[in-house]
Structures are given as structure tokens and as C-alpha cells.
Design an enzyme around this catalytic site. Structure first.
Site, mmCIF file in Angstrom:
data_model
loop_
_atom_site.group_PDB
_atom_site.id
_atom_site.type_symbol
_atom_site.label_atom_id
_atom_site.label_comp_id
_atom_site.label_asym_id
_atom_site.label_seq_id
_atom_site.Cartn_x
_atom_site.Cartn_y
_atom_site.Cartn_z
ATOM 1 N N ASP A 139 -6.540 -14.437 1.434
ATOM 2 C CA ASP A 139 -7.650 -13.729 2.077
ATOM 3 C C ASP A 139 -8.520 -12.986 1.071
ATOM 4 O O ASP A 139 -8.046 -12.542 0.029
ATOM 5 C CB ASP A 139 -7.125 -12.720 3.111
ATOM 6 N N GLU A 140 -9.753 -12.850 1.442
ATOM 7 C CA GLU A 140 -10.701 -11.925 0.821
ATOM 8 C C GLU A 140 -10.794 -12.031 -0.706
ATOM 9 O O GLU A 140 -10.977 -11.029 -1.383
ATOM 10 C CB GLU A 140 -10.351 -10.472 1.219
ATOM 11 N N TRP B 113 -6.789 -14.333 11.405
ATOM 12 C CA TRP B 113 -6.943 -12.875 11.548
ATOM 13 C C TRP B 113 -8.373 -12.460 11.806
ATOM 14 O O TRP B 113 -8.626 -11.467 12.449
ATOM 15 C CB TRP B 113 -6.398 -12.166 10.303
ATOM 16 N N ARG C 203 0.839 -1.215 0.000
ATOM 17 C CA ARG C 203 0.000 0.000 0.000
ATOM 18 C C ARG C 203 0.864 1.252 0.000
ATOM 19 O O ARG C 203 0.547 2.237 -0.635
ATOM 20 C CB ARG C 203 -0.939 -0.011 1.214
ATOM 21 N N ASP D 155 -3.176 -1.280 12.683
ATOM 22 C CA ASP D 155 -3.737 -0.149 11.920
ATOM 23 C C ASP D 155 -4.962 0.422 12.626
ATOM 24 O O ASP D 155 -5.454 1.482 12.240
ATOM 25 C CB ASP D 155 -4.066 -0.531 10.469
ATOM 26 N N TRP E 255 -1.434 -3.056 8.452
ATOM 27 C CA TRP E 255 -1.866 -2.761 7.083
ATOM 28 C C TRP E 255 -1.727 -1.258 6.881
ATOM 29 O O TRP E 255 -2.039 -0.478 7.783
ATOM 30 C CB TRP E 255 -3.311 -3.227 6.886
ATOM 31 N N HIS F 139 -6.780 -10.031 -4.088
ATOM 32 C CA HIS F 139 -5.875 -8.891 -3.828
ATOM 33 C C HIS F 139 -4.789 -8.796 -4.893
ATOM 34 O O HIS F 139 -3.628 -8.515 -4.564
ATOM 35 C CB HIS F 139 -5.221 -9.035 -2.450
ATOM 36 N N ASP G 30 0.093 -6.663 -3.519
ATOM 37 C CA ASP G 30 -1.330 -6.363 -3.299
ATOM 38 C C ASP G 30 -1.743 -5.419 -4.409
ATOM 39 O O ASP G 30 -0.888 -4.945 -5.172
ATOM 40 C CB ASP G 30 -1.568 -5.734 -1.911
HETATM 41 C C1 ACM Z 1 -6.445 -9.416 6.041
HETATM 42 O O1 ACM Z 1 -6.489 -8.557 6.921
HETATM 43 N N1 ACM Z 1 -7.173 -9.266 4.941
HETATM 44 C C2 ACM Z 1 -5.630 -10.605 6.156
#
Ligand code: ACM
Ligand code: ZN
Length: 681
Positions: free
Chosen positions: A319-320, A386, A158, A413, A461, A264, A187
Site C-alpha cells: 500500500d501507499e 481497504w 506504530r 482506528d 492502525w 512504508h 512499518d
Molecule cells: C492502509 O490502510 N494503508 C492499508
């Protein structure tokens, strides 16, 4: 006589004060993380003015660490005359453990492995406040870590960080006996590792025409080449990464690289659109799970990754992933048919298992975020939990290794102090005390299963953290809490001792040029959340004309009148959430004269939490016929990124038994209303 008693009392007071001032007395109890066993003896060892003379009877590779030690250490070849002697002792059980004996005449260190001796030196550095305290309390310490994984995570996608920044953080990690640096290298916002076989990953996807993540996201998430005058970003060459790995290894830290998949990954799809489902590289963040081109790219990338990083673990993200494009993609559908996969979750599991086989073929193991449990966990995978602790506990019980990094305790964060005085953050509220309070050894884990709990890690993050100074501010002192939980015995945790040490260790780090949070002047939790609000409606029945969200019920039907006021985050479960209007009727039991109604609402734009547009209050004697008593209007402007708590107050001049509150939600699609208490007086 009176004067001497007075003097004596003053001396006692001064002595008591100096004992309570951490880092002033050279004591082993000043060390973070607190050593496992400490016995304090009489007297002190005085550090000679010229620095410590150290004799390495073992671990010659430690010479560099000794010379770098801030106590002004120099190496001497003879045991006789040395201030510090470091020996090997095969009898010490833990490879990271050590024994440290401080006597008036000198200091003895023994360890099974070099790591232990290195950690003994770190304890000495802390006991002497980096050389500022010249007298170290005589003591013997027998120390070893509670967990083998004590990690800290760096999101360099980021916002890109320099190698110098990472080395500086490695120095702080070593002081805290942390041993894993998790590098989130890829990412959507930028690819950060040179990959020789796929050069566009850094030619295009490492650069963006926007300095901050926010500007990049607002500007349509575009990339550019380095030559663009607006280009921001960067990447690490493989040579730079090898040097970083070595720098970390010299400090007994393993660098674990993370390459995100299958989600991501917008930046990869932009650089190589052929690995996206529709070939455009736009509109999805997931690799196509059907195309062989995806696996060719990822296997090639991972081959270069394992070549640069000797870490036994390779983090594959996981993730996600939205998996939306997979549902209609002919390649993905064909893959599901051919492999007999019933859902996109199973397709994700196929993806991860296939990558695991590849990583295993290189002699390494995969670790991934807890979503990799969905659709069936890869056989040898380690899980990084997480989304709370449940995923981790489930994996442990299924016989998998786990690293605990639950968001509500270890996501750095989140803001660490009252949001009104802190920089913009992603939301949440995790003060030092909360990070310290977490213990990963859930009572449901059996002693036999405990071997699967590898340890703990804090994550930062960096969407909202553009600068290095801001990142350090978020890391320290909360990283100290993770270090102590990862190393020290659970029974020895004591927040007041720890906090005093943290204040001093922050001062030490600030002296060394780190930008820490000022823990000594912490504002703390919202004061109202400590007091029970007493008012006419307290304990009264609330009828919900529209239901609250089952996801954020607070304390259920009692929440709005239980006197309990919320803290800085709705994650404290003292707030009640709804994605509809708030529409409730409170029964006061009897007709009463009323003069005001106040409801407090949260604004946290990043989390889609908005104060209502308006709050209308209606009153009734009989519960059937209501008359409007007026409307209070919200005034938090759009684009206010900080968390705010906004009381809506309406003055009344009526007698009534029933009070209906109707708060109209914000017009933003998906907006939430969070309310802590409705006070009527
Ligand atoms: C995460 O916070 N998406 C691993
Ligand atoms: Zn596809």
C-alpha cells in the site's frame, strides 16, 4: 381478585423483561456470532456445581481447550455419566461447523474437525455467560461459518505490543470464532521481528527515542539502539513468535505476518541505506526497485518469515508506495528499460510479481493491499480491499481471491462515538451500527464468483493508539460486528438483537480484564444530522463563485441549502469540501428581512480539514450591488487534534434577496473547508 391480576401482570412484565435481557437466560440467541440454525426446545440443562464433566470421544487435542474452559470443565474417560460428549461426525460439511444439542440430561457436540468442536465449546461458554448462568436452554444448533477468513489486524509497528497482549486478544478472538490474526510487523515507526540475516533491523529499526508515534513523527522520525536511555519500542524474537503461532493455532487461529514493501519502509532504509534509491536511506519510504540488494534483503527476510509462520498466506503490504524516488533513480530507470516497463506502476507490479514468485517457491501465497492491482496484479495474489470495496470487486471479477476490509466500515482506528467525548483518533466515525451494517456480498458478485470472496477483516492502525487499554477500547465491541458478518447468515442479521448481546458481551469481557468501549452509554451520531433544518434559504438556488471539490461534492449544488446537516464525519457525504475559499451566493427568491446567517464548518486537523479564518457575509437586493454585512471569525486553535463542528454566526439587520458568503480558508497549505449547511433566518 384485583391484587392477583396485578401480580399476574407484574409476573408477565418480569418474564418479558428477563427474556429481553441478553445473556441472562442461557439462550443460543445470545451467542455472537449468531449460530446458523437454532431450534429451541422445552426445559433447561443445569450446569452442575462442580463444573461440566466432558468426555472426548474424538479430538484428543481438544483436552487443553476443555480444561481451560471457564465453565469449570474436567475430562472424564467414560461416556456414561459425562455431562458433555464430543464426537466426530464426518457427515458435517464444514471443517469449522458443529452440531450442539442441549437436552435436560446432557449436552452432545459433534463436529467433522477439531475446529468445529472448539467452536461448539465457545458457543456454550457464551450461552452460559462464561459460567455465570447455570441453566442453559435446551436447544439444537447446527452451525457453520459463512466465510473462511474472519480476521483481526494488529499494527504492532506504530506502537509495540507485548506477546501477552496479543495472547489476550487471541482469547477474545477465539470466543468470537475469528480465525485470522493479521500482524502488521513492519512499518516506518518500527521493525518488530527478529531477522537473523539482517540484525540491524532490530538493533536499530525496532527502537526510537520517542514513546508515541506522534512524538516520533514530530521529532523527525529518528531511530536509536536499545541502549539509548530514551529508547522505546521492541521486537519479537523468533522463538516468541513461534510460541505465539502455537498459542493461536491451539485456538484455531492462523497468524498471518505482514512485511511491508515496497513502501512504508523508512525503518529498513535507515538500517540498510543501500536498499534505498539514492543510498542515503533518507527522504523516501520506498525500497529501490532497481537494485538487486533490495531483493536479496527481502528474500532473506521472507525466508525467515516462512520458517516461523506456517500461514499459507504471507502479507506483503503493497500500500501507499509513493514511487517518487523511482522516477529519477538510475537503478529504477534501468530496471524499467530492461524489463520493458512503461510506468512506475508497472515497476511496482514487477516488484510484487517478483516477490510473489519467491513466496510461491516456498509453497506459500501472497496477499496484499489493493494497490497491488495497479500496474497489473500478480497472477496468484489475494487482495485485501481497504480503499472502499471497488478494488476487491475488481479483483474478484478478475478471478482473484479477496478479503474485504473497507476503511469506512472496518477501520477501527476511526472514532466509534461522538468525537468530542472520545480519545483522539485518525478521524472518521464508525459506530457499532455502521460496522455491523456492512455486508461484503455485493449484488454485482455472481454466485460463481462468490468463491473468491474469502471473508472479512477489521483493521486497527495504531498511530493514535499508544496504549494496550486504548487498543482494546477500539477493538471491542466493533470486532463483534465483524465476527458476526464473517460467520452468521446474512439474512439473520438484526442490529437490535446484536446490540443487546454486544452490551452483555462487553460486560463479560470487562469482567475478564478487557477495556471495552461502553456501548451501553453510547452518545451516538450528531443529533442535528437527524433533523431537517428549516430556514429561509432552504431549497434556494446556490451559485458557486468558486467551485467545490469534485471529490467531496456532498449532494452537489443543493448541499448547502437542502436542510441536511452533517454527522460526525465528512465521509457521510453530507458535507461539501473545497480546497479553495468557500464563495457562494444564495438567491432567496424575494427581498426578505433577514436577521442572521449561520454556516457550520468542520475541524479535523489530521485530515487537513480546518474551519475558515473568517466568514464575510454580503447582501444585495438586485444580485449586482452587494454590501458587506460583517465578518465572523474562526477561533479553533492550531494543534486541536479532535474533530469539532464550528458554527459561524453573523447577525444581520437588513432586507435582501441575495446573500453572498465568502469564507477564507485556513492558511495551512493543503487545507480543506467542509461545510454542511448555510442557514439564513
Ligand atoms: C492502509 O490502510 N494503508 C492499508
Ligand atoms: Zn531506485
Amino acid at each position: 381478585m384485583k391484587t392477583s391480576v396485578y401480580r399476574f401482570l407484574c409476573c408477565l412484565l418480569l418474564a418479558a423483561l428477563s427474556c429481553s435481557v441478553a445473556w441472562a437466560d442461557g439462550s443460543p440467541r445470545d451467542v455472537i456470532p449468531l449460530p446458523a440454525h437454532i431450534a429451541v426446545a422445552k426445559g433447561c440443562f443445569n450446569i452442575p456445581a462442580g463444573g461440566l464433566r466432558v468426555h472426548l470421544a474424538a479430538f484428543p487435542a481438544l483436552a487443553h481447550a476443555v480444561q481451560q474452559c471457564p465453565l469449570g470443565c474436567s475430562l472424564v474417560s467414560k461416556r456414561a455419566g459425562a455431562d458433555v460428549v464430543i464426537d466426530a461426525d464426518a457427515g458435517i460439511a464444514s471443517p469449522e461447523g458443529y452440531r450442539l444439542v442441549v437436552a435436560r440430561k446432557g449436552i452432545k457436540i459433534a463436529a467433522k474437525c477439531e475446529a468445529g468442536a472448539f467452536y461448539a465449546l465457545q458457543s456454550l461458554v457464551q450461552m452460559s455467560a462464561g459460567g455465570r448462568v447455570r441453566s442453559i436452554v435446551c436447544c439444537s444448533i447446527a452451525d457453520e461459518p459463512r466465510f473462511s477468513w474472519r480476521g483481526l489486524h494488529f499494527d504492532v509497528s506504530r506502537h509495540f505490543r507485548s506477546v501477552e497482549f496479543l495472547k489476550k486478544q487471541i482469547d477474545a478472538m477465539a470466543l468470537l470464532k475469528l480465525n485470522v490474526m493479521h500482524l502488521h510487523l513492519t512499518d516506518g515507526a518500527g521493525w518488530r521481528m527478529e531477522i537473523k540475516s539482517y540484525p540491524r533491523l532490530t538493533e536499530l529499526a525496532a527502537w526510537r527515542p520517542a514513546r508515541t508515534w506522534q512524538e516520533w513523527a514530530d521529532g523527525g522520525a529518528r531511530y536509536c539502539t536499545r541502549e539509548n536511555p530514551e529508547a522505546h519500542g521492541g521486537f519479537y524474537s523468533q522463538q516468541e513468535l513461534r510460541e505465539l503461532v502455537q498459542y493461536a493455532a491451539d485456538r484455531h487461529i492462523t497468524v498471518v505476518p505482514e512485511i511491508e514493501m515496497p513502501g512504508h519502509s523508512e525503518e529498513v532504509l535507515a538500517a540498510y541505506p543501500e536498499v534505498s534509491c539514492d543510498g542515503s536511506g533518507l527522504g523516501s519510504s520506498d525500497f529501490c526497485a532497481g537494485k538487486e540488494a533490495t531483493f536479496r534483503l527481502l528474500e532473506s527476510v521472507l525466508s525467515e518469515v516462512v520458517d516461523v509462520f506456517p500461514s499459507p498466506y504471507i502479507h506483503i503490504g503493497g500500500d501507499e508506495a509513493a514511487k517518487t524516488a523511482w522516477r529519477s533513480c538510475p537503478h529504477c530507470k534501468l530496471r524499467m528499460e530492461q524489463e520493458g516497463l512503461a510506468s512506475v506502476e508497472e515497476l511496482q507490479s514487477y516488484f510484487i510479481c517478483r516477490m510473489e514468485r519467491f513466496v510461491n517457491s516456498k509453497g506459500r501465497r501472497i496477499i496484499g493491499w489493493d494497490e497491488i492491482l495497479e500496474g497489473g496484479l500478480a497472477p496468484d495474489a489475494t487482495v485485501m480491499s481497504w480503499r472502499g470495496v471497488e478494488g476487491g470487486l475488481k479483483a474478484i471479477k478478475a478471478g482473484h481471491d479477496v478479503v474485504m476490509t473497507p476503511g469506512e466500515f472496518y477501520y477501527l482506528d476511526y472514532t466509534q462515538d461522538a468525537p468530542f467525548k472520545e480519545p483522539i483518533s485518525i478521524g472518521g466515525y464508525t459506530p457499532l451500527s455502521r460496522a455491523y451494517a456492512y455486508d461484503p456480498a455485493d449484488p454485482s458478485i455472481s454466485p460463481e464468483q462468490m468463491k473468491h470472496l474469502l471473508g472479512v477483516q477489521a483493521n486497527l492502525w495504531s498511530e493514535y493508539i499508544p496504549t494496550d487499554a486504548h487498543a482494546e477500547y477500539m477493538y471491542y465491541p466493533r470486532t463483534f460486528a465483524v465476527a458476526e458478518t464473517g460467520w452468521s447468515r446474512a439474512a439473520d442479521k438484526d442490529f437490535s438483537r446484536f446490540r443487546a448481546n454486544a452490551v452483555a458481551l462487553c460486560a463479560f469481557l470487562r469482567d475478564k480484564g478487557y477495556n471495552t468501549f461502553d456501548i451501553a452509554n453510547e452518545f451516538g451520531e450528531r443529533k442535528e444530522s437527524f433533523v431537517v433544518a428549516d430556514h429561509l434559504a432552504r431549497g434556494c438556488k446556490v451559485t458557486y463563485n468558486l467551485p467545490y471539490s469534485s471529490q467531496w461534492p456532498g449532494a452537489g449544488d443543493a448541499t448547502l441549502t437542502d436542510g441536511v446537516q452533517g454527522g460526525w464525519t465528512y465521509l457521510d457525504h453530507k458535507w461539501q469540501g473545497t480546497m479553495r475559499d468557500l464563495d457562494v451566493t444564495i438567491d432567496l427568491g424575494d427581498v426578505k428581512p433577514l436577521h442572521c446567517v449561520t454556516a457550520t464548518f468542520m475541524h479535523s486537523e489530521g485530515a487537513w480539514v480546518h474551519v475558515p479564518q473568517k466568514m464575510e457575509v454580503l447582501t444585495s437586493i438586485d444580485g449586482e450591488h452587494f454590501l458587506s454585512a460583517g465578518t465572523a471569525w474562526g477561533y479553533v486553535t492550531n494543534g486541536q487534534p479532535k474533530i469539532l463542528l464550528h458554527p459561524f454566526t453573523l447577525l444581520l439587520n437588513v432586507s435582501a434577496r441575495f446573500v453572498r458568503i465568502h469564507a477564507t480558508k485556513h492558511s495551512r497549505p493543503g487545507a480543506w473547508i467542509f461545510t454542511d449547511e448555510i442557514q439564513i433566518n
